[in-house]
Design a protein around this motif. Structure first.
Motif, mmCIF file in Angstrom:
data_model
loop_
_atom_site.group_PDB
_atom_site.id
_atom_site.type_symbol
_atom_site.label_atom_id
_atom_site.label_comp_id
_atom_site.label_asym_id
_atom_site.label_seq_id
_atom_site.Cartn_x
_atom_site.Cartn_y
_atom_site.Cartn_z
ATOM 1 N N PRO A 188 71.342 114.969 95.310
ATOM 2 C CA PRO A 188 71.381 115.031 96.873
ATOM 3 C C PRO A 188 72.613 115.201 97.500
ATOM 4 O O PRO A 188 72.931 115.501 98.677
ATOM 5 C CB PRO A 188 70.568 113.723 97.101
ATOM 6 C CG PRO A 188 70.298 112.948 96.146
ATOM 7 C CD PRO A 188 70.708 113.718 94.567
ATOM 8 N N ASP A 191 73.819 118.380 97.019
ATOM 9 C CA ASP A 191 72.860 119.408 96.985
ATOM 10 C C ASP A 191 72.655 120.488 95.993
ATOM 11 O O ASP A 191 72.819 121.723 96.544
ATOM 12 C CB ASP A 191 73.474 120.129 98.549
ATOM 13 C CG ASP A 191 72.533 119.188 99.349
ATOM 14 O OD1 ASP A 191 71.567 118.393 99.245
ATOM 15 O OD2 ASP A 191 72.810 119.625 100.700
ATOM 16 N N ALA A 219 62.509 123.855 100.470
ATOM 17 C CA ALA A 219 63.809 124.247 100.606
ATOM 18 C C ALA A 219 64.201 125.806 99.940
ATOM 19 O O ALA A 219 63.259 126.171 99.241
ATOM 20 C CB ALA A 219 65.055 123.481 100.018
ATOM 21 N N LYS A 220 65.133 126.355 100.166
ATOM 22 C CA LYS A 220 65.568 127.839 99.451
ATOM 23 C C LYS A 220 66.823 127.276 98.635
ATOM 24 O O LYS A 220 67.659 126.596 99.138
ATOM 25 C CB LYS A 220 65.851 128.842 100.178
ATOM 26 C CG LYS A 220 64.593 129.616 100.747
ATOM 27 C CD LYS A 220 64.974 130.677 101.587
ATOM 28 C CE LYS A 220 63.665 131.444 101.890
ATOM 29 N NZ LYS A 220 64.145 133.025 102.741
ATOM 30 N N VAL A 221 66.934 127.701 97.376
ATOM 31 C CA VAL A 221 68.053 127.533 96.385
ATOM 32 C C VAL A 221 68.788 128.774 95.881
ATOM 33 O O VAL A 221 67.747 129.942 95.819
ATOM 34 C CB VAL A 221 67.962 126.681 95.443
ATOM 35 C CG1 VAL A 221 67.429 125.240 95.898
ATOM 36 C CG2 VAL A 221 66.678 127.100 94.476
ATOM 37 N N VAL A 235 71.600 124.288 97.028
ATOM 38 C CA VAL A 235 70.588 124.430 98.161
ATOM 39 C C VAL A 235 71.190 125.222 99.184
ATOM 40 O O VAL A 235 72.435 125.053 99.675
ATOM 41 C CB VAL A 235 70.099 123.042 98.763
ATOM 42 C CG1 VAL A 235 69.303 123.100 99.929
ATOM 43 C CG2 VAL A 235 69.753 122.187 97.354
ATOM 44 N N TRP A 239 68.428 125.727 104.746
ATOM 45 C CA TRP A 239 66.907 125.850 104.368
ATOM 46 C C TRP A 239 66.447 124.714 103.507
ATOM 47 O O TRP A 239 65.416 124.722 102.830
ATOM 48 C CB TRP A 239 67.150 127.062 103.335
ATOM 49 C CG TRP A 239 67.145 128.356 103.941
ATOM 50 C CD1 TRP A 239 68.293 129.066 104.257
ATOM 51 C CD2 TRP A 239 65.947 129.070 104.390
ATOM 52 N NE1 TRP A 239 67.766 130.391 104.687
ATOM 53 C CE2 TRP A 239 66.427 130.251 104.856
ATOM 54 C CE3 TRP A 239 64.576 128.735 104.600
ATOM 55 C CZ2 TRP A 239 65.677 131.227 105.606
ATOM 56 C CZ3 TRP A 239 63.676 129.695 105.282
ATOM 57 C CH2 TRP A 239 64.190 131.112 105.649
ATOM 58 N N LYS A 240 67.001 123.492 103.799
ATOM 59 C CA LYS A 240 66.534 122.341 103.377
ATOM 60 C C LYS A 240 65.683 121.688 104.420
ATOM 61 O O LYS A 240 66.153 121.182 105.388
ATOM 62 C CB LYS A 240 67.682 121.229 102.899
ATOM 63 C CG LYS A 240 67.203 119.982 102.347
ATOM 64 C CD LYS A 240 68.483 119.302 101.999
ATOM 65 C CE LYS A 240 68.334 118.025 101.201
ATOM 66 N NZ LYS A 240 69.195 117.291 100.793
ATOM 67 N N THR A 242 62.907 119.681 103.818
ATOM 68 C CA THR A 242 62.535 118.127 103.311
ATOM 69 C C THR A 242 63.265 117.952 102.057
ATOM 70 O O THR A 242 63.610 118.807 101.528
ATOM 71 C CB THR A 242 61.086 117.897 103.078
ATOM 72 O OG1 THR A 242 60.716 118.560 102.206
ATOM 73 C CG2 THR A 242 60.401 118.249 104.642
ATOM 74 N N PRO A 243 63.815 116.706 101.698
ATOM 75 C CA PRO A 243 64.477 116.236 100.559
ATOM 76 C C PRO A 243 63.858 116.929 99.272
ATOM 77 O O PRO A 243 62.667 116.780 99.172
ATOM 78 C CB PRO A 243 64.489 114.815 100.400
ATOM 79 C CG PRO A 243 64.393 114.467 101.889
ATOM 80 C CD PRO A 243 63.522 115.488 102.426
ATOM 81 N N ILE A 244 64.308 117.588 98.342
ATOM 82 C CA ILE A 244 63.707 117.980 97.237
ATOM 83 C C ILE A 244 63.625 116.807 96.175
ATOM 84 O O ILE A 244 64.538 115.954 95.941
ATOM 85 C CB ILE A 244 64.770 119.114 96.436
ATOM 86 C CG1 ILE A 244 64.941 120.469 97.558
ATOM 87 C CG2 ILE A 244 64.211 119.487 95.190
ATOM 88 C CD1 ILE A 244 66.043 121.485 97.097
#
Length: 253
Positions: A188, A191, A219-221, A235, A239-240, A242-244
């Motif tokens: 986190p 990211d 999210a998008k990565v 990340v 596009w985050k 919520t926390p992954i």
């Protein structure tokens, strides 16, 4: 006087008995003796004939045993001859097949020789031509390998340039339809995430993936580094949602 008469009568009776014995009994006894002698002679002759027959029977048995032995030997020899004949026939058939194959091979060789003759190339130069062809083929293969290495190095250089410059204007590389995986590690602070899919699954550098949980977008990565079975993705800014979390699903964008 009476005694004398009795004596005379007794003498006469004795004389009569003697006469009867000589003229009646004696021939009968002689007949019995003759019959006995004849029976004895017949018995001896029969015994002699039986002994001869027994001897002939023994000789016949010996001859029969010898004949049976010869027959067994003849059967054994016949079996051996039959087996040998079968083997010879099989060998002859094999030789015929080999001869046919040899004729076919000879026809092929003759055809090849005719083709070489038609090309106008002397036979003594064929070996040199083959050696030159092998050298050219090896050289060509080496050039092809060098081209592959150069292309790979070029792609790596381009990927590095894109990673350094951002490559924002380049289109996202297509990823295989149905590609999906899981998040193994989450950082986190910086990211980025580590995914359980890599080059073997068709992952490409700069490829875009969606992270979802319970069918909802998280999210998008964007893929930064690709290994055979792992990949690292950053990340994408903005596009985050919520926390992954580790275990989240990643899908093709």
């Amino acid at each position: 006087m009476l005694l004398r008469i009795l004596l005379i009568v007794t003498i006469l009776i004795g004389i009569g008995a003697i006469a009867v014995t000589q003229f009646v009994v004696r021939p009968h006894v002689q007949t019995i003796i003759d019959v006995r002698d004849k029976n004895l002679k017949d018995y001896q002759n029969e015994k002699q004939a039986h002994g001869k027959t027994k001897s002939q029977l023994k000789d016949t048995k010996d001859k029969l045993a010898l004949t049976e032995k010869n027959l067994d030997e003849t059967k054994t020899q016949l079996t051996a001859v039959t087996t040998k004949a079968t083997e010879q026939e099989k060998r002859a058939n094999n030789l015929d097949q080999e001869l046919g194959k040899t004729k076919q091979t000879l026809s092929g060789v003759q055809a090849d020789l005719a083709a070489w003759t038609a090309l106008g190339i002397p036979v003594n130069e064929v070996r040199a031509l083959i050696a030159d062809f092998k050298k050219l083929r090896n050289t060509n293969e080496a050039i092809e390998e060098e081209k592959k290495i150069l292309a790979l190095n070029l792609k790596k250089a381009e990927d590095k340039i894109k990673a350094l410059t951002g490559g924002e204007d380049d289109p996202d590389p297509p990823l295989p339809a149905g590609l999906n995986g899981r998040v193994l590690v989450v950082d986190p602070k910086f990211d980025f995430v580590v995914l359980n899919i890599g080059a073997k699954n068709g992952v490409e550098p700069r490829g875009v993936l969606m992270v979802s949980r319970n069918s909802k977008l998280v999210a998008k990565v964007r893929v930064a580094t690709v290994q055979p079975e792992r990949s690292i993705a950053n990340v994408m800014p903005g596009w985050k949602i919520t926390p992954i979390k580790e275990g989240d699903q990643v899908l093709v964008y």
